[in-house]
Enzyme design. Sequence first.
Site, PDB file in Angstrom:
ATOM      1  N   ASP A  37      41.721  42.709  42.726  1.00  0.00           N
ATOM      2  CA  ASP A  37      41.746  41.525  43.594  1.00  0.00           C
ATOM      3  C   ASP A  37      42.937  40.644  43.206  1.00  0.00           C
ATOM      4  O   ASP A  37      43.584  40.880  42.182  1.00  0.00           O
ATOM      5  CB  ASP A  37      40.441  40.716  43.457  1.00  0.00           C
ATOM      6  N   VAL A  59      47.161  44.177  47.219  1.00  0.00           N
ATOM      7  CA  VAL A  59      47.169  45.479  47.900  1.00  0.00           C
ATOM      8  C   VAL A  59      48.407  45.705  48.765  1.00  0.00           C
ATOM      9  O   VAL A  59      48.658  46.815  49.226  1.00  0.00           O
ATOM     10  CB  VAL A  59      45.906  45.680  48.779  1.00  0.00           C
ATOM     11  N   TYR A 153      43.521  40.157  64.044  1.00  0.00           N
ATOM     12  CA  TYR A 153      42.427  40.770  63.279  1.00  0.00           C
ATOM     13  C   TYR A 153      41.945  42.052  63.962  1.00  0.00           C
ATOM     14  O   TYR A 153      41.805  43.097  63.330  1.00  0.00           O
ATOM     15  CB  TYR A 153      41.280  39.768  63.120  1.00  0.00           C
TER      16      TYR A 153
HETATM   17  N1  LIG Z   1      32.017  39.663  56.301  1.00  0.00           N
HETATM   18  C1  LIG Z   1      32.059  40.183  57.502  1.00  0.00           C
HETATM   19  O1  LIG Z   1      31.316  39.766  58.405  1.00  0.00           O
HETATM   20  C2  LIG Z   1      32.984  41.343  57.808  1.00  0.00           C
HETATM   21  C3  LIG Z   1      32.810  42.004  59.031  1.00  0.00           C
HETATM   22  C4  LIG Z   1      33.622  43.072  59.331  1.00  0.00           C
HETATM   23  C5  LIG Z   1      34.586  43.490  58.432  1.00  0.00           C
HETATM   24  N2  LIG Z   1      34.753  42.827  57.259  1.00  0.00           N
HETATM   25  C6  LIG Z   1      35.811  43.320  56.370  1.00  0.00           C
HETATM   26  O2  LIG Z   1      35.279  43.555  55.090  1.00  0.00           O
HETATM   27  C7  LIG Z   1      36.265  43.347  54.091  1.00  0.00           C
HETATM   28  C8  LIG Z   1      35.737  42.371  53.039  1.00  0.00           C
HETATM   29  O3  LIG Z   1      35.514  41.118  53.655  1.00  0.00           O
HETATM   30  P1  LIG Z   1      34.554  40.009  53.057  1.00  0.00           P
HETATM   31  O4  LIG Z   1      33.734  39.497  54.174  1.00  0.00           O
HETATM   32  O5  LIG Z   1      33.899  40.484  51.842  1.00  0.00           O
HETATM   33  O6  LIG Z   1      35.635  38.877  52.734  1.00  0.00           O
HETATM   34  P2  LIG Z   1      35.880  38.038  51.387  1.00  0.00           P
HETATM   35  O7  LIG Z   1      36.892  37.017  51.768  1.00  0.00           O
HETATM   36  O8  LIG Z   1      34.606  37.610  50.780  1.00  0.00           O
HETATM   37  O9  LIG Z   1      36.520  39.121  50.411  1.00  0.00           O
HETATM   38  C9  LIG Z   1      37.783  39.658  50.600  1.00  0.00           C
HETATM   39  C10 LIG Z   1      38.414  39.860  49.232  1.00  0.00           C
HETATM   40  O10 LIG Z   1      39.715  40.418  49.432  1.00  0.00           O
HETATM   41  C11 LIG Z   1      40.583  39.779  48.522  1.00  0.00           C
HETATM   42  N3  LIG Z   1      41.970  39.863  48.986  1.00  0.00           N
HETATM   43  C12 LIG Z   1      42.536  39.194  50.017  1.00  0.00           C
HETATM   44  N4  LIG Z   1      43.840  39.503  50.110  1.00  0.00           N
HETATM   45  C13 LIG Z   1      44.095  40.385  49.111  1.00  0.00           C
HETATM   46  C14 LIG Z   1      45.260  41.075  48.687  1.00  0.00           C
HETATM   47  N5  LIG Z   1      46.444  40.874  49.291  1.00  0.00           N
HETATM   48  N6  LIG Z   1      45.155  41.926  47.639  1.00  0.00           N
HETATM   49  C15 LIG Z   1      43.983  42.102  47.000  1.00  0.00           C
HETATM   50  N7  LIG Z   1      42.852  41.470  47.352  1.00  0.00           N
HETATM   51  C16 LIG Z   1      42.914  40.616  48.394  1.00  0.00           C
HETATM   52  C17 LIG Z   1      40.092  38.331  48.460  1.00  0.00           C
HETATM   53  O11 LIG Z   1      40.580  37.670  47.304  1.00  0.00           O
HETATM   54  C18 LIG Z   1      38.588  38.520  48.480  1.00  0.00           C
HETATM   55  O12 LIG Z   1      38.043  38.614  47.176  1.00  0.00           O
HETATM   56  C19 LIG Z   1      37.501  42.848  54.829  1.00  0.00           C
HETATM   57  O13 LIG Z   1      38.377  43.926  55.059  1.00  0.00           O
HETATM   58  C20 LIG Z   1      36.931  42.313  56.133  1.00  0.00           C
HETATM   59  O14 LIG Z   1      37.868  42.309  57.166  1.00  0.00           O
HETATM   60  C21 LIG Z   1      33.972  41.769  56.918  1.00  0.00           C
END
Ligand SMILES: NC(=O)c1ccc[n+]([C@@H]2O[C@H](COP(=O)([O-])OP(=O)(O)OC[C@H]3O[C@@H](n4cnc5c(N)ncnc54)[C@H](O)[C@@H]3O)[C@@H](O)[C@H]2O)c1
Length: 256
Positions: A37, A59, A153
Amino acid sequence: MGRLDGKIAVITGGASGLGAGTAQRFVEEGATVTITDIQHELATETAETLGCSYIHQNVVSETEWEAVIAKIVGQYGRLDVLVNNAGVFATAPVDEMTIDVWQRVMDINVTGVFLGCKHGIRAMKNNPDGASGSIINLSSVSGLRSQPGGTAYNASKGAVRLLTKTVALENASIGIRCNSIHPGIIETPILDPVYAASGDPAAARAGIASTIPMKDLGEPARDIGNMAVYLGSDESVYVTGAEMVVDGGLTIGLPS
Ligand SMILES: NC(=O)c1ccc[n+]([C@@H]2O[C@H](COP(=O)([O-])OP(=O)(O)OC[C@H]3O[C@@H](n4cnc5c(N)ncnc54)[C@H](O)[C@@H]3O)[C@@H](O)[C@H]2O)c1
């Protein structure tokens, strides 16, 4: 016996939300887990709580991907499961979307997943007992259908959906699998800006829940973590290029 006993796993964006929920379930099922992260303090805390390792990684950087994979292979001798989970959300109509926001979403959500697949596949091809492994990419229901404001997105998650199938096809005959998970609306910090913008988080949450046929938001470990356990385990050896939708019925139609 854990369902992931003996597996070496890397989960990007593991400090919070779905990444942390997935890491929790992977550890519970016996995997040796490393989360990566950019949120150093939170990721260190999460890793300590869950009993896994942490490597700082953006990433978007290919050099950092090379370093992460080299460290994992150097330490454990193999890579079995890679969860490309790190991602960011942004919303704006197409005629108001700035190039900077568009580029940031594409860099993290698409390029980050591409680099993970590239270097993950290279490692998995060289596993000591022959090519093997499972890559799990976090797309979204936003990669299956559109919504107003989804300019960047939804485009990014649609790209992840098809990138997954290309990776799956190229590696199907050598036993490396690649699948996408399409979460609906899961309770994680990614929703914080939505709640904050509403001025009334409880009402905003209730409003979101009312749009879901199952009438509630999903939970990270229970809903996405468990799907990832299935895809990461040998239970899914014949599953590749699949779209695993976990959305409480969101994409099947309007709620009653
Ligand atoms: N929560 C939802 O409802 C939902 C729905 C569909 C898809 N998603 C997808 O699931 C995944 C996780 O989302 P989440 O809801 O847990 O969000 P979140 O914000 O809680 O977690 C995302 C994590 O990614 C990390 N991150 C961001 N940019 C980064 C980078 N450049 N390098 C490394 N780490 C990085 C952040 O620090 C964070 O810890 C994402 O890809 C999101 O698009 C989430």
